[in-house]
Write an enzyme that holds these catalytic residues in place. Structure first.
Site, PDB file in Angstrom:
ATOM      1  N   GLU A   1      15.209   8.220  97.468  1.00 43.67           N
ATOM      2  CA  GLU A   1      16.431   7.506  97.842  1.00 43.67           C
ATOM      3  C   GLU A   1      16.409   6.093  97.260  1.00 43.67           C
ATOM      4  OE1 GLU A   1      17.356   8.164 102.061  1.00 43.67           O
ATOM      5  OE2 GLU A   1      18.173   6.134 102.129  1.00 43.67           O
TER       6      GLU A   1
ATOM      7  N   ASP B   1      18.599   2.650  97.841  1.00 43.86           N
ATOM      8  CA  ASP B   1      19.572   2.168  98.835  1.00 43.86           C
ATOM      9  C   ASP B   1      20.088   0.761  98.649  1.00 43.86           C
ATOM     10  OD1 ASP B   1      19.317   4.279 100.598  1.00 43.86           O
ATOM     11  OD2 ASP B   1      17.654   3.366 101.671  1.00 43.86           O
TER      12      ASP B   1
ATOM     13  N   GLU C   1      22.297  -1.476 101.410  1.00 46.83           N
ATOM     14  CA  GLU C   1      22.955  -1.484 102.724  1.00 46.83           C
ATOM     15  C   GLU C   1      23.465  -2.888 102.981  1.00 46.83           C
ATOM     16  OE1 GLU C   1      20.627  -0.052 106.023  1.00 46.83           O
ATOM     17  OE2 GLU C   1      20.394   1.936 105.136  1.00 46.83           O
TER      18      GLU C   1
END
Ligand SMILES: *[C@@H]1O[C@H](CO)[C@@H](O)[C@H](O)[C@H]1NC(C)=O
Length: 291
Positions: A104, A106, A108
């Site tokens: 993953e 990411d 955010e």
């Protein structure tokens, strides 16, 4: 089509490994490229597929995912984040494969009270394990205008960029035993949800539901990427609208300078320097030069 392998060094390794290619890059039509996955009518595609929005209210957040899976490439998306009092909300925008040993990459965005800064939180998971957080303030208000958030994912490194400025590099450190995402194709995901138990000032500031619904906007998706067909990956080169020198290579000198600038003035957390968290020593990839 082996000749298109030579076009881009980025694709070359994938081509050699996977030996099948076609080229793919496109942008602009959310109907064509994405599915709204949850949140009922809280996710919307409009303007003929050119704009997408996600919203969050007391009942639910919402999310979408790409129809295609990718294995290496450059993915650009413009986001305009929840404006006003966005405290407690999190807008996640990431690439992920599936399963317990997933990889993953990411972004955010942790909301805040009006006028207080968002935090851009980044992480890299390999083989199901993350714990590689770096957090940043932004040098602009991400709720006023659209800004471009990009992931360059190549066999030798991952680069996170904001408006084409590299903010983080995660190098392939397999030679010292650190797994690197290179064999599991990933989809693009995004979601907007309530995380007021941790997001804003560590959970001190709660979501103000009187301000709901909270809405974030997306446009100008571009994938210069290898598309996974279920068995092999097809990639090539396109009109690279926003290519910098680091698109095809290691960061060049201006890229390294910008990265240092961001890391010096805007980075507020780096797992690599968190000795309290890693009393036995920081993870091995932290001991290498950053680029
Ligand atoms: C919110 O604002 C406070 C006060 O400026 C700051 O300490 C915090 O890092 C900001 N961001 C988040 C997501 O908490």
């Amino acid at each position: 089509m082996a000749s298109s392998c030579n076009v881009v060094s980025m694709a070359l390794l994938a081509c050699l490994v996977l030996n099948s290619l076609v080229f793919v890059a496109h942008g602009g039509d959310f109907y064509q490229d994405f599915d709204l996955t949850w949140g009922d009518k809280r996710g919307k595609i409009f303007n003929g597929g050119k704009l997408l929005s996600l919203s969050l209210d007391r009942v639910s957040g919402s999310g979408f995912k790409s129809k295609k899976e990718y294995l290496f490439g450059r993915i650009d998306m413009q986001l305009k984040l929840v404006a006003g009092n966005s405290a407690g909300t999190v807008t996640a925008y990431y690439l992920s494969s599936q399963g317990p040993t997933h990889d993953e990459i990411d972004f955010e965005f942790l909301g805040n009270l009006s006028g207080d800064p968002y935090i851009l939180h980044t992480n890299v998971f390999t083989q199901g394990k993350g714990n590689r957080e770096q957090q940043f303030y932004l040098w602009f208000d991400p709720t006023r205008n659209f800004h471009t958030y990009s992931i360059i994912w190549k066999p030798q490194h991952i680069i996170f960029l904001v408006d084409n400025i590299p903010i983080r590099v995660f190098k392939n450190a397999e030679s010292i035993g650190v797994p690197f995402p290179k064999s599991q194709p990933m989809r693009i995901y995004s979601s907007l949800w309530n995380a007021d138990d941790w997001a804003t000032r560590g959970g001190l500031v709660k979501t103000d539901w009187a301000k709901a619904p909270f809405t974030a906007y997306y446009r100008n998706f571009i994938a210069n990427a290898c598309v996974w067909s279920g068995r092999s990956s097809s990639c090539a080169k396109t009109n690279s609208v926003s290519a910098g020198a680091w698109e095809t290579n290691e960061l060049d000198a201006p890229g390294r300078r910008r990265l240092r600038w961001v890391q010096k003035y805007f980075m507020i957390y780096n797992y690599c320097t968190d000795l309290k968290r890693f009393p036995q020593g920081v993870p091995p990839e932290c001991k290498r030069p950053r680029f």
